[in-house]
Write an enzyme that holds these catalytic residues in place. Structure first.
Site, PDB file in Angstrom:
ATOM      1  CB  SER A 212      -0.967  -0.036   1.186  1.00 12.19           C
ATOM      2  OG  SER A 212      -1.958   0.974   1.080  1.00 12.19           O
ATOM      3  CD  GLU A 335      -5.520  -3.959  -3.997  1.00 17.38           C
ATOM      4  OE1 GLU A 335      -5.687  -3.535  -2.837  1.00 17.38           O
ATOM      5  OE2 GLU A 335      -4.443  -4.437  -4.409  1.00 17.38           O
ATOM      6  CG  HIS A 437      -5.741  -2.167   0.333  1.00 11.51           C
ATOM      7  ND1 HIS A 437      -4.949  -2.090  -0.795  1.00 11.51           N
ATOM      8  CD2 HIS A 437      -5.168  -1.335   1.247  1.00 11.51           C
ATOM      9  CE1 HIS A 437      -3.963  -1.249  -0.569  1.00 11.51           C
ATOM     10  NE2 HIS A 437      -4.060  -0.775   0.654  1.00 11.51           N
TER      11      HIS A 437
END
Length: 533
Positions: A212, A335, A437
């Site tokens: 990330s 995600e 995510h």
């Protein structure tokens, strides 16, 4: 090569306490440190790699840490960076939050000795550039380093207003520096180069890795001249690679923060005297408001400053100009699903927010003539139910397409390995979260059960998850050691990406190699990177 069996996740104390044994002493350039261990792995935590960035050092490049002569206790984590409480990032209750956060942690198996020159993985945590810490339970490095194949370093860096606010257009010339958080990571890499041999690592075999925001730092530093030679491979998991903006946009964010604090631009120097918590709180307000007023953008990100970051990293990658180091990179299948479930504005998913974002993109990027129209985008996703269309569009423009644009350019200059993580447990499917995510991280780190309240495996999937985790660790570690990222003879081989096959490794209950997995996306979005300036 035989696929290793991943052990059960160890009991994870928040800090090394009574269950830990005294570890060996290592001499660093600042002084000696004594770690701790559990009989299998040793760790050295909270080692300063730079001076506390307080007072006049706020918004300045990190300075050398003070030296010491007595043996320093390195059995406990240092302070977490100053931040507000985030719904998706849980810090240990007993970890302090402080500006004095420029510390790192080293993990190595007991079998690793100084001078063994094991490959090194330097991990940069995620958290949208405003949350996170190396002390998160997830990043306990014992399982990842237990085999003795790598030495692991996890790095703390400044966050939010203290790490990514660009005040360089305010105050006297040179009073404030941009990108200080990126400079923190560069300083940590320099510390690794100078010290890691004492912990058994090889300074000439460093893999810079992150997820990330941490992956965004990785891909940004791959395009930074200041980081050249400090790492030799890179891993980027779910990188927001196009979320790097110019200083005009950064200035607008800074003015927003100043307004929130009630400080006139001419008095920006007053921010050095304000409590860090006040700055963090104001930053969180701006962080929350920015993607509402400007969908598809973040408040705090790396900035194109003409120096550390000379130009937009994605442009550097596309022309094959990033550091020519092997790259392992990919995204997750779903995600944005967690952002949608949490009703977070961070990723635009409603038709209105998406239309506002694409209209702003067309208005700003007149240099890109072939930005898809809203109608063309909707046609590309017509096979999805209306409720899933927005999250899929946001996922692809925010994560998948930036990754593909990077891969297409970088594969011409260095071995590049592309993956997509698809695995989700029955419970995550039931909750309609899927492979959202960061869901790959527990498998990679081998820390799959996140405490008594973790419901991830409530409906099963733990056995499959352990096998998947074993494969991921084998692949990632093999890559860090300079080999192809293969998990074993019985598992799918993972060749480097090439423009003919465009192979992607799909990581699921079993792994499989898919040729040109993203052809429909490339056709829909085109080959020109789409990003705000």
């Amino acid at each position: 090569m035989t696929t290793p069996k991943i052990p059960a996740a160890p009991a994870l104390p928040t800090v090394a306490g009574s269950t830990a044994s005294v570890g060996p002493i290592v001499e660093t350039t600042s002084g000696p440190v004594r770690g701790a261990g559990d009989g299998h792995v040793h760790w050295w935590k909270g080692i300063p790699y730079a001076a506390p960035p307080i007072g006049d050092l706020r918004w300045r490049a990190p300075q050398p840490a003070s030296s010491w002569t007595a043996v320093r206790d390195a059995s406990r984590f240092g302070a977490a960076p100053v931040q507000t409480t985030g719904p998706a990032v849980r810090l240990p209750d007993d970890v302090e939050r402080s500006e004095d956060c420029l510390t790192l942690n080293v993990w190595a198996a007991d079998s690793v000795a100084p001078g063994d020159d094991r490959p090194v993985v330097v991990w940069i945590h995620g958290g949208a550039y405003v949350f996170g810490s190396t002390s998160q339970r997830l990043y306990d490095g014992r399982t990842l380093t237990a085999s003795g194949e790598i030495v692991l370093v996890t790095v703390g860096y400044r966050l939010g207003t203290l790490g990514f606010l660009d005040l360089s257009r305010f105050g006297d010339e040179g009073e404030f520096e941009p990108n200080v958080a990126l400079k923190d990571v560069v300083a940590a890499l320099e510390w690794v180069r100078a010290n890691i041999r004492g912990f058994g690592g090889d300074p000439e075999a460093v893999t810079l890795a992150g997820e990330s925001a941490g992956a965004g730092i990785v891909t940004t530093l791959m395009a930074s001249p200041a980081a050249r030679g400090l790492f030799h491979r890179a891993i980027a998991e779910s990188s927001p690679a196009t979320s790097v903006y110019d200083q005009d946009r950064a200035e607008r964010v800074t003015r927003h923060v100043l307004d929130e604090l009630g400080v006139a631009p001419a008095d920006a120097a007053a921010l050095r005297r304000m409590p860090a918590d006040t700055l963090a709180a104001a930053g969180m307000t701006v962080y929350s408001q920015t993607p509402v007023s400007d969908p598809g953008t973040l408040a705090f990100t790396p900035v194109v400053d003409g120096d550390l970051v000379p130009e937009h990293p994605v442009d550097v990658f596309v022309r094959g100009g990033a550091h020519p180091v092997p790259l392992l990179i990919g995204t997750n299948h779903d995600e944005t699903s967690l952002f949608t479930r949490m009703k977070s504005p961070l990723m635009p998913v409603s038709p209105e927010a998406l239309a506002q974002m694409t209209a702003a993109l067309r208005a700003e990027r007149t240099d890109i003539p072939d930005i898809p129209t809203d109608a063309e985008i909707q046609v590309a996703y017509a096979g999805l139910a209306p409720a899933r269309r927005g999250p899929a569009i946001s996922r692809d423009l925010g994560f998948r397409m930036p990754t593909l644009w990077l891969v297409e350019g970088h594969a011409a200059v260095a071995p590049t390995y592309l993956y997509r993580f698809d695995w989700a447990t029955p419970m995550l499917h039931l909750l309609r979260i899927g492979a959202t995510h960061a869901t790959e991280l527990p498998y990679l780190w081998g820390n799959m059960v996140g405490g008594r309240r973790d419901i991830t495996f409530l409906l099963g999937g733990l056995h499959t998850g352990r096998l998947l985790g074993a494969r991921m660790q084998a692949r990632w570690i093999a890559f860090a050691t300079g080999a192809a990222p293969d998990a074993g003879e019985a598992d799918a081989a993972w060749p480097a990406y090439d423009p003919d096959s465009r192979a992607t490794l799909v990581i699921d209950h079993t792994d499989r190699l898919e040729p040109d997995l993203d052809a429909p996306l490339r056709e829909a979005w085109g080959d020109t990177p789409l990003s705000f300036s």
